[in-house]
Design an enzyme around this catalytic site. Structure first.
Site, PDB file in Angstrom:
ATOM      1  CD1 TRP A   1      62.898  -0.636 -13.028  1.00 17.04           C
ATOM      2  CD2 TRP A   1      63.616  -2.751 -12.935  1.00 17.04           C
ATOM      3  NE1 TRP A   1      63.810  -0.738 -12.008  1.00 17.04           N
ATOM      4  CE2 TRP A   1      64.267  -2.016 -11.929  1.00 17.04           C
ATOM      5  CE3 TRP A   1      63.912  -4.107 -13.076  1.00 17.04           C
ATOM      6  CZ2 TRP A   1      65.199  -2.592 -11.051  1.00 17.04           C
ATOM      7  CZ3 TRP A   1      64.841  -4.678 -12.208  1.00 17.04           C
ATOM      8  CH2 TRP A   1      65.460  -3.933 -11.216  1.00 17.04           C
TER       9      TRP A   1
ATOM     10  CE  LYS B   1      59.820  -0.135  -7.098  1.00 17.73           C
ATOM     11  NZ  LYS B   1      61.124  -0.037  -6.502  1.00 17.73           N
TER      12      LYS B   1
ATOM     13  CG  ASP C   1      56.495  -3.619 -13.734  1.00 19.29           C
ATOM     14  OD1 ASP C   1      55.997  -3.417 -12.610  1.00 19.29           O
ATOM     15  OD2 ASP C   1      57.729  -3.717 -13.926  1.00 19.29           O
TER      16      ASP C   1
END
Ligand code: PMP
Length: 364
Positions: A103, A199, A175
């Site tokens: 990511w 999440k 992030d």
């Protein structure tokens, strides 16, 4: 009784049962309106209160004041990879990125499509088994950079930063998709924090974006309205129809956290679960091999290998039969990944650990 399994999915992932039950109770008639929260105008007073409380509660959890704005946007974490560059990475400037996993690298590549993004640190050669340690980035972040971007928790590799890097005056952009609201964080030190909800904090479809207000002035006026943090902030994330149901659930999760001792209590809960699981891995005489180096271990995603891919397949499928879901590692790295986000209980981890001991006895 409704059947509930032990949910180790990486995201979408487990949500607090009490929150889901409240959603269920309120689904058909929200606060006596005779409508579901999904059916009412986002411009009405009822929804607006939900919206504003969610923002206020996130700020409370993170100890944020007026210097920062909390935005709700659609498009998931990945959209922010580009939106970040659109807002802060202008011609003639450059931004720096740490590549600690898939990511993080995707964020960098999206930045590069839109401007001068530079990778200044990478663990790629080492298969992303670790993240920078305090001091590793000293002198590496250029003081002229528009921002420095990193990924606090690497969902796929199971590594997590245990410190906030020192970027001097350069705005820190993080992030936090997979460890948002899982531990206390000095949020005021950040220029930007963003996190897809699915999440730790809610259903997929909303992203929480926290922006230090002075950075909003850098959003270019020619940006399409819905990509402009400044325009969204100006309209309190009600520029267009927001993902109202998702924001409502995020608000309930935030309230649930506040009611149970906030982020300090949550980090204790998360540490206990992770310790139990890592202890089982470390005590397995090498049958379970952790992916992450000890100094970089994630409290959210615990990744490990077994002696063979066949055994890994067998492990995941037998675990599934024993009501444990989502343990197969990400397709790009294989192995096993147990995601133990906020809403995963200690009992679920105990169940997994007992299963691991049994499995080793039978197959070791
Ligand atoms: N960042 C991180 C750390 C992630 O774990 C993920 C998804 N697993 C993303 C970004 C991408 O998020 P989304 O699917 O919401 O675009």
């Amino acid at each position: 009784m409704t059947k509930r399994i032990h949910n180790f999915s990486a995201g979408p992932a487990a949500l607090p049962l009490s929150v889901l039950e409240q959603v269920q109770r309120e689904l058909l008639d929200f606060q006596g309106t005779g409508m579901s929260i999904m059916e009412m105008s986002h411009r009405g007073k009822v929804y607006e209160a939900v919206h504003n409380e969610a923002i206020a509660d996130i700020k409370k959890l993170l100890g944020l004041g007026d210097e920062h704005a909390v935005l709700f946007m659609g498009g998931g974490g990945r959209t922010q990879f580009a939106v970040l560059a659109m807002n802060l990475l202008h011609p003639g400037t450059f931004a720096e990125y740490a590549n600690t996993g898939t990511w993080a690298e995707t964020a960098y590549k999206e930045g590069k499509k839109l401007g001068d993004a530079r990778e200044i640190w990478s663990s790629a050669k080492d298969k992303h088994t670790h993240v920078p340690q305090p001091g590793d980035l000293d002198g590496k972040i250029n003081g002229q950079a528009a921002y420095f971007h990193y990924t606090s928790n690497n969902t796929i590799y199971g590594t997590e930063w245990q410190h906030i890097p020192n970027a001097g005056k350069v705005p820190l952009v993080c992030d936090m998709s997979s460890d948002f609201l899982s531990r206390p964080v000095e949020a005021t030190r950040f220029g930007v924090i963003y996190a897809g909800a699915q999440k730790n904090v809610g259903p997929a479809g909303v992203t929480v974006v926290i922006v230090r207000k002075d950075l909003l002035a850098r959003s270019r006026p020619e940006l399409p309205d819905l990509f402009s943090w400044a325009k969204i902030e100006k309209e309190n994330s009600l520029l267009n129809t927001p993902p109202a149901f998702n924001i409502y659930v995020v608000g309930l999760v935030a309230k649930d956290l506040l009611a149970h001792g906030g982020l300090n209590a949550m980090t204790e809960h998360n540490k206990k679960k992770a310790e139990l699981l890592y202890k089982a891995i470390d005590g397995s005489s090498g049958f379970y091999r952790p992916h992450a180096k000890a100094n970089s271990r994630s409290l959210m995603n615990v990744t490990y290998r077994l002696p063979s891919e066949e055994l890994e397949e067998k492990f995941a499928s037998e675990a599934k039969k024993a009501s444990m879901e989502g343990l197969k590692g990400h397709r790009s790295v294989g192995g096993i990944r147990a995601s133990i986000y906020n809403a995963v209980s200690y009992e679920s981890v105990q169940t997994l650990v007992s299963f691991m001991e049994e499995f080793k006895k039978k197959n070791g």
